[in-house]
Design a protein around this motif. Sequence first.
Motif, PDB file in Angstrom:
ATOM      1  N   LEU A 192       0.837  -1.199   0.000  1.00  0.00           N
ATOM      2  CA  LEU A 192       0.000   0.000   0.000  1.00  0.00           C
ATOM      3  C   LEU A 192       0.874   1.253   0.000  1.00  0.00           C
ATOM      4  CD1 LEU A 192      -2.774   1.323   0.162  1.00  0.00           C
ATOM      5  CD2 LEU A 192      -2.618   1.132   2.658  1.00  0.00           C
ATOM      6  N   GLY A 193       1.978   1.217   0.730  1.00  0.00           N
ATOM      7  CA  GLY A 193       2.899   2.345   0.743  1.00  0.00           C
ATOM      8  C   GLY A 193       3.477   2.629  -0.630  1.00  0.00           C
ATOM      9  N   MET A 194       3.800   1.576  -1.382  1.00  0.00           N
ATOM     10  CA  MET A 194       4.323   1.777  -2.739  1.00  0.00           C
ATOM     11  C   MET A 194       3.266   2.388  -3.644  1.00  0.00           C
ATOM     12  SD  MET A 194       6.936  -1.414  -3.471  1.00  0.00           S
ATOM     13  CE  MET A 194       5.641  -2.557  -3.786  1.00  0.00           C
ATOM     14  N   VAL A 195       2.011   1.966  -3.484  1.00  0.00           N
ATOM     15  CA  VAL A 195       0.922   2.521  -4.293  1.00  0.00           C
ATOM     16  C   VAL A 195       0.719   4.000  -3.949  1.00  0.00           C
ATOM     17  CG1 VAL A 195      -1.571   2.414  -4.693  1.00  0.00           C
ATOM     18  CG2 VAL A 195      -0.224   0.311  -4.655  1.00  0.00           C
ATOM     19  N   VAL A 196       0.718   4.324  -2.651  1.00  0.00           N
ATOM     20  CA  VAL A 196       0.544   5.711  -2.219  1.00  0.00           C
ATOM     21  C   VAL A 196       1.676   6.581  -2.766  1.00  0.00           C
ATOM     22  CG1 VAL A 196       0.631   7.223  -0.187  1.00  0.00           C
ATOM     23  CG2 VAL A 196      -0.818   5.195  -0.173  1.00  0.00           C
ATOM     24  N   PHE A 197       2.908   6.112  -2.678  1.00  0.00           N
ATOM     25  CA  PHE A 197       4.029   6.892  -3.192  1.00  0.00           C
ATOM     26  C   PHE A 197       3.911   7.088  -4.702  1.00  0.00           C
ATOM     27  CE2 PHE A 197       8.257   7.454  -4.988  1.00  0.00           C
ATOM     28  CZ  PHE A 197       8.674   8.574  -4.281  1.00  0.00           C
ATOM     29  N   THR A 198       3.587   6.027  -5.418  1.00  0.00           N
ATOM     30  CA  THR A 198       3.478   6.113  -6.876  1.00  0.00           C
ATOM     31  C   THR A 198       2.384   7.089  -7.295  1.00  0.00           C
ATOM     32  OG1 THR A 198       4.264   3.844  -7.083  1.00  0.00           O
ATOM     33  CG2 THR A 198       3.127   4.772  -8.980  1.00  0.00           C
ATOM     34  N   LEU A 199       1.225   6.996  -6.650  1.00  0.00           N
ATOM     35  CA  LEU A 199       0.129   7.901  -6.999  1.00  0.00           C
ATOM     36  C   LEU A 199       0.443   9.344  -6.611  1.00  0.00           C
ATOM     37  CD1 LEU A 199      -2.986   5.748  -6.068  1.00  0.00           C
ATOM     38  CD2 LEU A 199      -2.081   6.247  -8.343  1.00  0.00           C
ATOM     39  N   GLY A 200       1.084   9.536  -5.468  1.00  0.00           N
ATOM     40  CA  GLY A 200       1.453  10.891  -5.053  1.00  0.00           C
ATOM     41  C   GLY A 200       2.475  11.512  -5.978  1.00  0.00           C
ATOM     42  N   TYR A 201       3.473  10.737  -6.352  1.00  0.00           N
ATOM     43  CA  TYR A 201       4.510  11.242  -7.251  1.00  0.00           C
ATOM     44  C   TYR A 201       3.933  11.515  -8.642  1.00  0.00           C
ATOM     45  CZ  TYR A 201       9.180  11.803  -9.207  1.00  0.00           C
ATOM     46  OH  TYR A 201      10.289  12.311  -9.795  1.00  0.00           O
ATOM     47  N   ALA A 202       3.106  10.584  -9.138  1.00  0.00           N
ATOM     48  CA  ALA A 202       2.481  10.771 -10.455  1.00  0.00           C
ATOM     49  C   ALA A 202       1.545  11.976 -10.441  1.00  0.00           C
ATOM     50  CB  ALA A 202       1.731   9.513 -10.858  1.00  0.00           C
ATOM     51  N   GLY A 203       0.845  12.178  -9.335  1.00  0.00           N
ATOM     52  CA  GLY A 203      -0.020  13.345  -9.225  1.00  0.00           C
ATOM     53  C   GLY A 203       0.771  14.637  -9.267  1.00  0.00           C
ATOM     54  N   MET A 204       1.914  14.654  -8.602  1.00  0.00           N
ATOM     55  CA  MET A 204       2.769  15.836  -8.624  1.00  0.00           C
ATOM     56  C   MET A 204       3.278  16.099 -10.044  1.00  0.00           C
ATOM     57  SD  MET A 204       6.367  16.753  -8.623  1.00  0.00           S
ATOM     58  CE  MET A 204       7.015  15.152  -8.343  1.00  0.00           C
ATOM     59  N   VAL A 205       3.683  15.066 -10.740  1.00  0.00           N
ATOM     60  CA  VAL A 205       4.157  15.233 -12.119  1.00  0.00           C
ATOM     61  C   VAL A 205       3.042  15.783 -12.997  1.00  0.00           C
ATOM     62  CG1 VAL A 205       4.940  13.970 -14.165  1.00  0.00           C
ATOM     63  CG2 VAL A 205       5.978  13.507 -11.949  1.00  0.00           C
ATOM     64  N   PHE A 206       1.822  15.273 -12.825  1.00  0.00           N
ATOM     65  CA  PHE A 206       0.692  15.763 -13.613  1.00  0.00           C
ATOM     66  C   PHE A 206       0.403  17.235 -13.314  1.00  0.00           C
ATOM     67  CE2 PHE A 206      -3.847  16.633 -14.076  1.00  0.00           C
ATOM     68  CZ  PHE A 206      -3.987  16.396 -15.439  1.00  0.00           C
ATOM     69  N   ILE A 207       0.430  17.612 -12.040  1.00  0.00           N
ATOM     70  CA  ILE A 207       0.167  19.004 -11.663  1.00  0.00           C
ATOM     71  C   ILE A 207       1.225  19.928 -12.256  1.00  0.00           C
ATOM     72  CG2 ILE A 207       0.152  20.604  -9.704  1.00  0.00           C
ATOM     73  CD1 ILE A 207      -1.275  18.370  -8.130  1.00  0.00           C
ATOM     74  N   VAL A 208       2.483  19.522 -12.208  1.00  0.00           N
ATOM     75  CA  VAL A 208       3.549  20.347 -12.793  1.00  0.00           C
ATOM     76  C   VAL A 208       3.369  20.448 -14.300  1.00  0.00           C
ATOM     77  CG1 VAL A 208       6.033  20.445 -13.245  1.00  0.00           C
ATOM     78  CG2 VAL A 208       5.212  19.953 -10.947  1.00  0.00           C
ATOM     79  N   TRP A 209       3.035  19.346 -14.947  1.00  0.00           N
ATOM     80  CA  TRP A 209       2.825  19.390 -16.396  1.00  0.00           C
ATOM     81  C   TRP A 209       1.640  20.284 -16.739  1.00  0.00           C
ATOM     82  CZ3 TRP A 209      -1.562  17.683 -19.008  1.00  0.00           C
ATOM     83  CH2 TRP A 209      -1.496  17.791 -20.403  1.00  0.00           C
ATOM     84  N   TYR A 210       0.532  20.086 -16.038  1.00  0.00           N
ATOM     85  CA  TYR A 210      -0.693  20.830 -16.352  1.00  0.00           C
ATOM     86  C   TYR A 210      -0.563  22.314 -16.027  1.00  0.00           C
ATOM     87  CZ  TYR A 210      -5.646  21.796 -16.885  1.00  0.00           C
ATOM     88  OH  TYR A 210      -6.842  22.298 -17.315  1.00  0.00           O
TER      89      TYR A 210
END
Length: 73
Positions: free
Chosen positions: A42-60
């Motif tokens: 679950l920790g790996m999923v949370v980290f992956t989603l948090g990091y991917a969300g940050m990348v999306f926000i920076v891109w957008y």
Amino acid sequence: MSETKQSFLSRGNLLLAAVVTLGIVLPGVARRLLGEAGYNDLGMVVFTLGYAGMVFIVWYGWLRPLDITGPSG
């Protein structure tokens, strides 16, 4: 010189730095705490989603609006 400093420390740049910092630190801390509690997957999923969300926000927010085109002709 003050113009360069002022433009570098603009509100947009500070917001970008905060988003990138929080997008790495918060998911990392959550991943560590979940891993110590026995929820490593679950920790790996949370980290992956948090990091991917940050990348999306920076891109957008910062990269998508840029008009990156070469010379026409």
